[in-house]
Design a protein around this motif. Structure first.
Motif, PDB file in Angstrom:
ATOM      1  N   LYS A   3     -34.834 -23.300 -17.068  1.00 38.50           N
ATOM      2  CA  LYS A   3     -34.067 -22.434 -17.948  1.00 38.50           C
ATOM      3  C   LYS A   3     -32.795 -23.160 -18.320  1.00 38.50           C
ATOM      4  O   LYS A   3     -32.235 -23.898 -17.512  1.00 38.50           O
ATOM      5  CB  LYS A   3     -33.687 -21.135 -17.233  1.00 38.50           C
ATOM      6  CG  LYS A   3     -34.846 -20.276 -16.818  1.00 38.50           C
ATOM      7  CD  LYS A   3     -34.339 -19.049 -16.079  1.00 38.50           C
ATOM      8  CE  LYS A   3     -35.477 -18.176 -15.619  1.00 38.50           C
ATOM      9  NZ  LYS A   3     -34.995 -17.002 -14.889  1.00 38.50           N
ATOM     10  N   GLY A   4     -32.331 -22.920 -19.551  1.00 38.86           N
ATOM     11  CA  GLY A   4     -31.090 -23.549 -19.939  1.00 38.86           C
ATOM     12  C   GLY A   4     -30.562 -23.019 -21.253  1.00 38.86           C
ATOM     13  O   GLY A   4     -31.242 -22.284 -21.974  1.00 38.86           O
ATOM     14  N   PHE A   5     -29.359 -23.422 -21.551  1.00 40.30           N
ATOM     15  CA  PHE A   5     -28.664 -23.020 -22.766  1.00 40.30           C
ATOM     16  C   PHE A   5     -28.661 -24.185 -23.737  1.00 40.30           C
ATOM     17  O   PHE A   5     -28.639 -25.343 -23.330  1.00 40.30           O
ATOM     18  CB  PHE A   5     -27.228 -22.609 -22.440  1.00 40.30           C
ATOM     19  CG  PHE A   5     -27.157 -21.390 -21.564  1.00 40.30           C
ATOM     20  CD1 PHE A   5     -27.077 -20.131 -22.133  1.00 40.30           C
ATOM     21  CD2 PHE A   5     -27.187 -21.508 -20.187  1.00 40.30           C
ATOM     22  CE1 PHE A   5     -27.024 -19.002 -21.337  1.00 40.30           C
ATOM     23  CE2 PHE A   5     -27.124 -20.384 -19.381  1.00 40.30           C
ATOM     24  CZ  PHE A   5     -27.049 -19.125 -19.955  1.00 40.30           C
ATOM     25  N   ILE A  27     -19.824 -21.826 -19.606  1.00 38.64           N
ATOM     26  CA  ILE A  27     -21.083 -21.413 -18.964  1.00 38.64           C
ATOM     27  C   ILE A  27     -21.114 -21.910 -17.524  1.00 38.64           C
ATOM     28  O   ILE A  27     -21.438 -21.168 -16.600  1.00 38.64           O
ATOM     29  CB  ILE A  27     -22.298 -21.943 -19.747  1.00 38.64           C
ATOM     30  CG1 ILE A  27     -22.442 -21.152 -21.050  1.00 38.64           C
ATOM     31  CG2 ILE A  27     -23.576 -21.858 -18.922  1.00 38.64           C
ATOM     32  CD1 ILE A  27     -23.471 -21.714 -21.995  1.00 38.64           C
ATOM     33  N   LYS A  28     -20.752 -23.157 -17.321  1.00 31.17           N
ATOM     34  CA  LYS A  28     -20.796 -23.730 -15.969  1.00 31.17           C
ATOM     35  C   LYS A  28     -19.734 -23.135 -15.052  1.00 31.17           C
ATOM     36  O   LYS A  28     -19.880 -23.152 -13.840  1.00 31.17           O
ATOM     37  CB  LYS A  28     -20.709 -25.244 -16.049  1.00 31.17           C
ATOM     38  CG  LYS A  28     -21.993 -25.833 -16.637  1.00 31.17           C
ATOM     39  CD  LYS A  28     -21.940 -27.319 -16.765  1.00 31.17           C
ATOM     40  CE  LYS A  28     -23.199 -27.847 -17.381  1.00 31.17           C
ATOM     41  NZ  LYS A  28     -24.251 -28.139 -16.442  1.00 31.17           N
ATOM     42  N   GLN A  29     -18.684 -22.571 -15.626  1.00 33.88           N
ATOM     43  CA  GLN A  29     -17.705 -21.873 -14.799  1.00 33.88           C
ATOM     44  C   GLN A  29     -18.306 -20.565 -14.270  1.00 33.88           C
ATOM     45  O   GLN A  29     -18.071 -20.185 -13.138  1.00 33.88           O
ATOM     46  CB  GLN A  29     -16.436 -21.590 -15.580  1.00 33.88           C
ATOM     47  CG  GLN A  29     -15.354 -20.946 -14.744  1.00 33.88           C
ATOM     48  CD  GLN A  29     -14.080 -20.715 -15.523  1.00 33.88           C
ATOM     49  OE1 GLN A  29     -14.089 -20.576 -16.734  1.00 33.88           O
ATOM     50  NE2 GLN A  29     -12.970 -20.674 -14.816  1.00 33.88           N
ATOM     51  N   SER A  30     -19.096 -19.890 -15.111  1.00 35.77           N
ATOM     52  CA  SER A  30     -19.752 -18.655 -14.678  1.00 35.77           C
ATOM     53  C   SER A  30     -20.900 -18.941 -13.730  1.00 35.77           C
ATOM     54  O   SER A  30     -21.160 -18.167 -12.821  1.00 35.77           O
ATOM     55  CB  SER A  30     -20.281 -17.868 -15.887  1.00 35.77           C
ATOM     56  OG  SER A  30     -19.217 -17.328 -16.624  1.00 35.77           O
ATOM     57  N   LYS A  35     -27.957 -25.158 -16.739  1.00 40.88           N
ATOM     58  CA  LYS A  35     -28.216 -26.389 -17.491  1.00 40.88           C
ATOM     59  C   LYS A  35     -27.847 -26.158 -18.948  1.00 40.88           C
ATOM     60  O   LYS A  35     -28.012 -25.063 -19.493  1.00 40.88           O
ATOM     61  CB  LYS A  35     -29.687 -26.799 -17.390  1.00 40.88           C
ATOM     62  CG  LYS A  35     -30.140 -27.070 -15.971  1.00 40.88           C
ATOM     63  CD  LYS A  35     -29.437 -28.281 -15.421  1.00 40.88           C
ATOM     64  CE  LYS A  35     -29.922 -28.590 -14.013  1.00 40.88           C
ATOM     65  NZ  LYS A  35     -29.101 -29.586 -13.377  1.00 40.88           N
ATOM     66  N   PHE A  36     -27.366 -27.216 -19.597  1.00 44.98           N
ATOM     67  CA  PHE A  36     -26.885 -27.091 -20.970  1.00 44.98           C
ATOM     68  C   PHE A  36     -27.349 -28.282 -21.793  1.00 44.98           C
ATOM     69  O   PHE A  36     -27.258 -29.430 -21.359  1.00 44.98           O
ATOM     70  CB  PHE A  36     -25.356 -27.024 -20.986  1.00 44.98           C
ATOM     71  CG  PHE A  36     -24.802 -26.595 -22.302  1.00 44.98           C
ATOM     72  CD1 PHE A  36     -24.607 -25.258 -22.586  1.00 44.98           C
ATOM     73  CD2 PHE A  36     -24.490 -27.529 -23.272  1.00 44.98           C
ATOM     74  CE1 PHE A  36     -24.108 -24.854 -23.811  1.00 44.98           C
ATOM     75  CE2 PHE A  36     -23.984 -27.142 -24.499  1.00 44.98           C
ATOM     76  CZ  PHE A  36     -23.791 -25.802 -24.774  1.00 44.98           C
ATOM     77  N   CYS A  37     -27.836 -27.990 -22.997  1.00 43.82           N
ATOM     78  CA  CYS A  37     -28.312 -29.034 -23.907  1.00 43.82           C
ATOM     79  C   CYS A  37     -27.525 -28.979 -25.214  1.00 43.82           C
ATOM     80  O   CYS A  37     -27.432 -27.933 -25.851  1.00 43.82           O
ATOM     81  CB  CYS A  37     -29.797 -28.828 -24.201  1.00 43.82           C
ATOM     82  SG  CYS A  37     -30.473 -30.032 -25.376  1.00 43.82           S
ATOM     83  N   ALA A  55     -20.262 -32.198 -19.127  1.00 41.81           N
ATOM     84  CA  ALA A  55     -20.674 -30.802 -19.329  1.00 41.81           C
ATOM     85  C   ALA A  55     -22.100 -30.681 -19.844  1.00 41.81           C
ATOM     86  O   ALA A  55     -22.705 -29.620 -19.735  1.00 41.81           O
ATOM     87  CB  ALA A  55     -19.725 -30.120 -20.309  1.00 41.81           C
ATOM     88  N   PHE A  56     -22.641 -31.756 -20.417  1.00 42.87           N
ATOM     89  CA  PHE A  56     -23.969 -31.701 -21.017  1.00 42.87           C
ATOM     90  C   PHE A  56     -25.008 -32.314 -20.079  1.00 42.87           C
ATOM     91  O   PHE A  56     -24.899 -33.460 -19.690  1.00 42.87           O
ATOM     92  CB  PHE A  56     -23.991 -32.451 -22.350  1.00 42.87           C
ATOM     93  CG  PHE A  56     -22.945 -31.974 -23.334  1.00 42.87           C
ATOM     94  CD1 PHE A  56     -22.788 -30.629 -23.617  1.00 42.87           C
ATOM     95  CD2 PHE A  56     -22.126 -32.877 -23.977  1.00 42.87           C
ATOM     96  CE1 PHE A  56     -21.834 -30.191 -24.525  1.00 42.87           C
ATOM     97  CE2 PHE A  56     -21.168 -32.458 -24.895  1.00 42.87           C
ATOM     98  CZ  PHE A  56     -21.023 -31.101 -25.160  1.00 42.87           C
ATOM     99  N   ASP A  57     -26.022 -31.522 -19.754  1.00 44.13           N
ATOM    100  CA  ASP A  57     -27.124 -32.045 -18.941  1.00 44.13           C
ATOM    101  C   ASP A  57     -28.087 -32.846 -19.806  1.00 44.13           C
ATOM    102  O   ASP A  57     -28.767 -33.746 -19.321  1.00 44.13           O
ATOM    103  CB  ASP A  57     -27.860 -30.889 -18.256  1.00 44.13           C
ATOM    104  CG  ASP A  57     -26.934 -30.138 -17.318  1.00 44.13           C
ATOM    105  OD1 ASP A  57     -26.557 -30.706 -16.284  1.00 44.13           O
ATOM    106  OD2 ASP A  57     -26.563 -28.984 -17.636  1.00 44.13           O
TER     107      ASP A  57
END
Length: 142
Positions: A3-5, A27-30, A35-37, A55-57
């Protein structure tokens, strides 16, 4: 299941990559495990500033190039996100969005029974409902 954003960080007159970086950090603070793209223009992934890479996976390019240059409405590239998301389940957010104190598990559970879901409401950063009657110039042409 992964799953990711995902967000579209096409560099226009405004620095969408800078906004995307702020979104990913929020998002990563929450949820630090999220995962973030970041999706950028074709042949642009190496131009993302290295100070944003933390910050970007994933940083991927639009697989079919920017298809919206003729009219400038970059939302016309959203269909390509289906082809380039590295996740089995994906939540798309506009790059000018920030997430604050959200339980991500509740968010994922909310969407688990839908193939595609669109929020019927949106709020401003001051927590006011947005004006549904507002139209962008580009929307007046379609």
């Amino acid at each position: 299941m992964s799953k990711g954003f995902i967000t579209l960080g096409i560099d226009t007159e405004q620095d969408k990559i800078k906004y995307s970086h702020a979104l990913a950090l929020s998002i990563k603070q929450s949820d630090p495990k999220s995962k973030f793209c970041l999706v950028v223009d074709k042949d642009y992934s190496d131009k993302v500033p290295t100070e944003y890479h933390d910050a970007f996976d994933f940083i991927v390019e639009l697989p079919f190039g920017n298809t919206a240059y003729k009219d400038g409405f970059h939302g016309m590239n959203l269909w390509q996100l289906l082809h380039c998301s590295p996740f089995e389940e994906t939540i798309y957010l506009d790059s000018d969005t920030l997430i604050k104190n959200i339980n991500m598990e509740i968010l994922w559970n909310l969407f688990e029974t839908y193939d595609v879901a669109i929020s019927p409401i949106a709020r401003t950063y001051r927590n006011y409902l947005t004006d549904k009657t507002h139209k962008f110039d580009i929307e007046l042409h379609y």
